[in-house]
Structures are given as structure tokens and as C-alpha cells.
Design a protein around this motif. Sequence first.
Motif, PDB file in Angstrom:
ATOM      1  N   MET A   1     -29.513 -68.352 -20.007  1.00 49.57           N
ATOM      2  CA  MET A   1     -28.386 -67.451 -19.724  1.00 49.57           C
ATOM      3  C   MET A   1     -28.245 -67.246 -18.207  1.00 49.57           C
ATOM      4  O   MET A   1     -29.252 -67.123 -17.501  1.00 49.57           O
ATOM      5  CB  MET A   1     -28.661 -66.103 -20.410  1.00 49.57           C
ATOM      6  N   LYS A   2     -26.998 -67.165 -17.740  1.00 50.33           N
ATOM      7  CA  LYS A   2     -26.789 -66.937 -16.303  1.00 50.33           C
ATOM      8  C   LYS A   2     -27.246 -65.518 -15.931  1.00 50.33           C
ATOM      9  O   LYS A   2     -27.092 -64.599 -16.735  1.00 50.33           O
ATOM     10  CB  LYS A   2     -25.311 -67.114 -15.968  1.00 50.33           C
ATOM     11  N   PRO A   3     -27.763 -65.341 -14.715  1.00 52.30           N
ATOM     12  CA  PRO A   3     -28.366 -64.040 -14.361  1.00 52.30           C
ATOM     13  C   PRO A   3     -27.474 -62.832 -14.636  1.00 52.30           C
ATOM     14  O   PRO A   3     -27.907 -61.863 -15.266  1.00 52.30           O
ATOM     15  CB  PRO A   3     -28.671 -64.184 -12.875  1.00 52.30           C
ATOM     16  N   ALA A   4     -26.213 -62.853 -14.201  1.00 55.62           N
ATOM     17  CA  ALA A   4     -25.372 -61.655 -14.354  1.00 55.62           C
ATOM     18  C   ALA A   4     -25.013 -61.402 -15.822  1.00 55.62           C
ATOM     19  O   ALA A   4     -24.676 -60.266 -16.193  1.00 55.62           O
ATOM     20  CB  ALA A   4     -24.107 -61.781 -13.514  1.00 55.62           C
ATOM     21  N   ALA A   5     -25.101 -62.443 -16.656  1.00 51.95           N
ATOM     22  CA  ALA A   5     -24.780 -62.278 -18.087  1.00 51.95           C
ATOM     23  C   ALA A   5     -25.818 -61.409 -18.783  1.00 51.95           C
ATOM     24  O   ALA A   5     -25.559 -60.859 -19.856  1.00 51.95           O
ATOM     25  CB  ALA A   5     -24.688 -63.638 -18.759  1.00 51.95           C
ATOM     26  N   MET A   6     -26.992 -61.264 -18.149  1.00 51.85           N
ATOM     27  CA  MET A   6     -28.044 -60.420 -18.734  1.00 51.85           C
ATOM     28  C   MET A   6     -27.597 -58.942 -18.804  1.00 51.85           C
ATOM     29  O   MET A   6     -28.221 -58.144 -19.489  1.00 51.85           O
ATOM     30  CB  MET A   6     -29.327 -60.512 -17.895  1.00 51.85           C
ATOM     31  N   ALA A   7     -26.535 -58.587 -18.087  1.00 52.78           N
ATOM     32  CA  ALA A   7     -26.023 -57.210 -18.154  1.00 52.78           C
ATOM     33  C   ALA A   7     -25.282 -56.960 -19.459  1.00 52.78           C
ATOM     34  O   ALA A   7     -24.949 -55.814 -19.773  1.00 52.78           O
ATOM     35  CB  ALA A   7     -25.093 -56.938 -16.968  1.00 52.78           C
ATOM     36  N   GLY A   8     -24.983 -58.039 -20.197  1.00 50.97           N
ATOM     37  CA  GLY A   8     -24.248 -57.888 -21.451  1.00 50.97           C
ATOM     38  C   GLY A   8     -22.754 -57.846 -21.201  1.00 50.97           C
ATOM     39  O   GLY A   8     -22.306 -57.774 -20.050  1.00 50.97           O
ATOM     40  N   PRO A   9     -21.961 -57.881 -22.274  1.00 49.18           N
ATOM     41  CA  PRO A   9     -20.503 -57.920 -22.124  1.00 49.18           C
ATOM     42  C   PRO A   9     -19.863 -56.532 -22.079  1.00 49.18           C
ATOM     43  O   PRO A   9     -20.450 -55.560 -22.524  1.00 49.18           O
ATOM     44  CB  PRO A   9     -20.061 -58.653 -23.391  1.00 49.18           C
ATOM     45  N   ILE A  10     -18.666 -56.478 -21.542  1.00 44.47           N
ATOM     46  CA  ILE A  10     -17.841 -55.260 -21.600  1.00 44.47           C
ATOM     47  C   ILE A  10     -16.389 -55.710 -21.728  1.00 44.47           C
ATOM     48  O   ILE A  10     -16.009 -56.773 -21.219  1.00 44.47           O
ATOM     49  CB  ILE A  10     -18.063 -54.347 -20.362  1.00 44.47           C
ATOM     50  N   LYS A  11     -15.598 -54.903 -22.405  1.00 47.78           N
ATOM     51  CA  LYS A  11     -14.188 -55.242 -22.628  1.00 47.78           C
ATOM     52  C   LYS A  11     -13.294 -54.635 -21.546  1.00 47.78           C
ATOM     53  O   LYS A  11     -13.488 -53.480 -21.141  1.00 47.78           O
ATOM     54  CB  LYS A  11     -13.721 -54.659 -23.965  1.00 47.78           C
ATOM     55  N   LEU A  12     -12.334 -55.421 -21.101  1.00 49.80           N
ATOM     56  CA  LEU A  12     -11.226 -54.920 -20.272  1.00 49.80           C
ATOM     57  C   LEU A  12      -9.980 -55.250 -21.086  1.00 49.80           C
ATOM     58  O   LEU A  12      -9.495 -56.391 -21.046  1.00 49.80           O
ATOM     59  CB  LEU A  12     -11.197 -55.642 -18.923  1.00 49.80           C
ATOM     60  N   GLY A  13      -9.532 -54.318 -21.893  1.00 53.12           N
ATOM     61  CA  GLY A  13      -8.456 -54.642 -22.832  1.00 53.12           C
ATOM     62  C   GLY A  13      -8.940 -55.721 -23.783  1.00 53.12           C
ATOM     63  O   GLY A  13     -10.017 -55.595 -24.366  1.00 53.12           O
ATOM     64  N   ASP A  14      -8.156 -56.811 -23.884  1.00 50.01           N
ATOM     65  CA  ASP A  14      -8.573 -57.900 -24.780  1.00 50.01           C
ATOM     66  C   ASP A  14      -9.452 -58.929 -24.068  1.00 50.01           C
ATOM     67  O   ASP A  14      -9.774 -59.964 -24.634  1.00 50.01           O
ATOM     68  CB  ASP A  14      -7.343 -58.582 -25.396  1.00 50.01           C
ATOM     69  N   LEU A  15      -9.811 -58.666 -22.819  1.00 47.22           N
ATOM     70  CA  LEU A  15     -10.659 -59.601 -22.070  1.00 47.22           C
ATOM     71  C   LEU A  15     -12.112 -59.120 -22.114  1.00 47.22           C
ATOM     72  O   LEU A  15     -12.367 -57.922 -22.127  1.00 47.22           O
ATOM     73  CB  LEU A  15     -10.208 -59.677 -20.606  1.00 47.22           C
ATOM     74  N   THR A  16     -13.042 -60.070 -22.110  1.00 48.94           N
ATOM     75  CA  THR A  16     -14.463 -59.706 -22.087  1.00 48.94           C
ATOM     76  C   THR A  16     -15.080 -60.292 -20.828  1.00 48.94           C
ATOM     77  O   THR A  16     -14.885 -61.478 -20.527  1.00 48.94           O
ATOM     78  CB  THR A  16     -15.181 -60.285 -23.332  1.00 48.94           C
ATOM     79  N   VAL A  17     -15.819 -59.469 -20.098  1.00 49.80           N
ATOM     80  CA  VAL A  17     -16.514 -59.951 -18.893  1.00 49.80           C
ATOM     81  C   VAL A  17     -17.967 -59.498 -18.951  1.00 49.80           C
ATOM     82  O   VAL A  17     -18.307 -58.586 -19.696  1.00 49.80           O
ATOM     83  CB  VAL A  17     -15.864 -59.419 -17.586  1.00 49.80           C
ATOM     84  N   ASN A  18     -18.799 -60.130 -18.136  1.00 52.71           N
ATOM     85  CA  ASN A  18     -20.176 -59.652 -18.008  1.00 52.71           C
ATOM     86  C   ASN A  18     -20.153 -58.334 -17.224  1.00 52.71           C
ATOM     87  O   ASN A  18     -19.371 -58.178 -16.283  1.00 52.71           O
ATOM     88  CB  ASN A  18     -21.039 -60.700 -17.301  1.00 52.71           C
ATOM     89  N   ARG A  19     -21.041 -57.410 -17.608  1.00 53.21           N
ATOM     90  CA  ARG A  19     -20.968 -56.032 -17.088  1.00 53.21           C
ATOM     91  C   ARG A  19     -21.513 -55.897 -15.670  1.00 53.21           C
ATOM     92  O   ARG A  19     -21.803 -54.798 -15.208  1.00 53.21           O
ATOM     93  CB  ARG A  19     -21.669 -55.084 -18.073  1.00 53.21           C
ATOM     94  N   LEU A  20     -21.698 -56.998 -14.995  1.00 52.38           N
ATOM     95  CA  LEU A  20     -22.024 -56.974 -13.561  1.00 52.38           C
ATOM     96  C   LEU A  20     -21.072 -57.954 -12.873  1.00 52.38           C
ATOM     97  O   LEU A  20     -21.188 -59.176 -13.045  1.00 52.38           O
ATOM     98  CB  LEU A  20     -23.489 -57.372 -13.335  1.00 52.38           C
ATOM     99  N   GLY A  21     -20.112 -57.405 -12.144  1.00 51.35           N
ATOM    100  CA  GLY A  21     -19.092 -58.239 -11.503  1.00 51.35           C
ATOM    101  C   GLY A  21     -19.408 -58.490 -10.037  1.00 51.35           C
ATOM    102  O   GLY A  21     -20.508 -58.175  -9.554  1.00 51.35           O
ATOM    103  N   PHE A  22     -18.428 -59.060  -9.330  1.00 47.81           N
ATOM    104  CA  PHE A  22     -18.616 -59.389  -7.918  1.00 47.81           C
ATOM    105  C   PHE A  22     -17.453 -58.803  -7.115  1.00 47.81           C
ATOM    106  O   PHE A  22     -16.282 -59.008  -7.453  1.00 47.81           O
ATOM    107  CB  PHE A  22     -18.663 -60.912  -7.737  1.00 47.81           C
TER     108      PHE A  22
END
Length: 279
Positions: A1-22
Amino acid sequence: MKPAAMAGPIKLGDLTVNRLGFGAMRVTGPDIWGDPPDRVAAREVLVRAFELGHTLIDTADSYGPYVSETLIAEALYPYPRELVIATKGGLVRPGPKRWDECGLPEHLRQAVDGSLRRLKVERIDLYQLHAPDPYVAFAESMSTLAELQRAGKIRHLGVSNVTVKQLNEARTIAPIVSVQNRYNLEDQADEDVLLACEEAGIAYIPWYPLGAGKALQSEKVKRIAARLGATPAQVALAWLLARSPVMLPIPGTGSITHAEENAGAASIRLLEVDLVELS
Ligand SMILES: NC(=O)c1ccc[n+]([C@@H]2O[C@H](COP(=O)([O-])OP(=O)(O)OC[C@H]3O[C@@H](n4cnc5c(N)ncnc54)[C@H](OP(=O)(O)O)[C@@H]3O)[C@@H](O)[C@H]2O)c1
């Protein structure tokens, strides 16, 4: 798993991102003005940020101005499917030290068109009003963005630098998926907005997650970092991630080494004793 993906997912409307952004504010010149000293190196930081698993990249038309958005497109277009680019409008830069609010409808319409052009997209995934303009009714600015959303130029709307009252007002005008306000270990004055986001299930994007570097000087943070075999930046970010499930930090850097270090924060699990000591 990529390092930032270890933060788990979060929803922004219908989009899902890893919970640690840049946060892509630091890839510009000094004072967030003009070109960075080395554009190739700045593009490399952005490419590396995505490789590290940051599927949310935050920017604004005022960073440079225009430099950060342009560099993102140069570095990452055509965009990977899972990458979400969040930009902001509503501030103008008459000079290096100036960040002036401008929430006039005509300005916001032009700002959205400019961001669409620079980012090379037909629709902006997340568009955030950078700050309410004290000289323009907040509802007027938000209604303009809602109109642009209905016109298909914006997928999701967010707000930044708002109070709970402004957040509530924005939510009567259009669905709001995120709030971007200042919050970090050294500055938790925005607790009421964080709570409002938790209650509404809205992502809370803390800017200055490292206190622009200040949170890293704390003796407490240094001590816990030494105990965990981590760095102060990782502890400051891990604390934010543990602070709330709606927290979506966007640490900013112009350095690949720091980006790699910050992404590693997603794997740090603070113990209850650490959280008590930090709060
Ligand atoms: N909505 C708003 O009004 C608003 C305001 C400010 C920022 N933002 C957004 O929030 C993002 C984050 O804020 P920020 O970049 O101002 O502050 P930050 O993430 O709290 O701190 C960035 C500063 O810390 C340094 N740094 C980063 N990682 C480090 C590490 N691992 N060790 C030591 N130093 C480190 C950076 O320098 P180096 O470049 O040398 O690493 C930079 O000077 C921005 O990029 C932007 O997208 C939004």
C-alpha cells in the motif's frame, strides 16, 4: 500500500480520497509569489506526492498567483483517475505580501474559468471559496459558485476560513463537502467548526497542519517523536489524523524528502498516553 493510503479513505461528495492529502502552496516562489527557483524540481515534488498516495492535491489560483495550478497540470496532466484536485478562488494578489478577498460574482466567474483553463479540466472536482469577502454578501459569493456548479463547471463545493454561522449559511445555498480552516497542534481555536463538520459529516481540511513548521519546535512533540522513532512532523500529522475521522490534513512542502516523511505519518499510531500528553 502507498504510504499516504495508510490514513484510510474519506469521501468528498461522491469522490473518495486518501485521508492525508498534499498542499501545493509551497511549490511556488518565496512568499508564494512567482515561479519557484527550479520548476523541474517543483514538478518532481508534485509527481512524487501522487506516487506517495496523496490522491487529494490542494491548490488555489492565488498561489503564485497561477503558478501552483499551472505546475500541477504540467506535472500530472493527463490526470490519473483517482487523483482529485481541489482549488480555491476568491483572493487576489496585487503583490507578494498581499492576499485580498474578492468575492464579487464577476470575479468568481472569471476565476473559475481561469482555473479550468490552467488545470486543463472541463469540471473542477472541488472548488472552495478561499475566504469570505467582508465587502460582499457571503450568500452572493456562494450563490455564484452554486450557479457555476449547476452550469457543470464545478463538481463539489467547499468553503475556507469560515465560521460555523457562515458554514451553515453556505449549506442553505448548496451542498458543501469540505471546510478548509486553520488548525494544528498549536492552534485549536477552530474547534467549533471542526465539531460542526463532524456533526454534518463534512471533511475538515486543516491548513497550516504543521503550524507552517512551528508545531515541530514543541518539546512535547519532539519527545513523543523520539519515543516512537518518528519525526516531529509525523507526530503533528498523526495527531491530526487521530483527532477526528473527518480530518483531512494537507501538509505542504517544496521538498521531496519532506513529502516522503509527511506521507509516512499515516502509519504512525499514537498511543492514548501520547494523545493525552499532546492535548
Ligand atoms: N485556505 C487557506 O487560507 C490556506 C492558507 C494556508 C495554506 N493553505 C493550504 O494548506 C496547505 C498546508 O499549509 P502550509 O503549507 O502553509 O503549512 P504547513 O503544511 O503547516 O507547513 C509547511 C511548512 O513546513 C515545512 N515543512 C513541511 N514538511 C516538513 C517536514 N517534514 N519537516 C520540517 N519542515 C517541514 C515546509 O517547508 P519545506 O517546503 O522546506 O518543506 C513549509 O515551510 C498549503 O499547501 C495550502 O494548500 C490554505
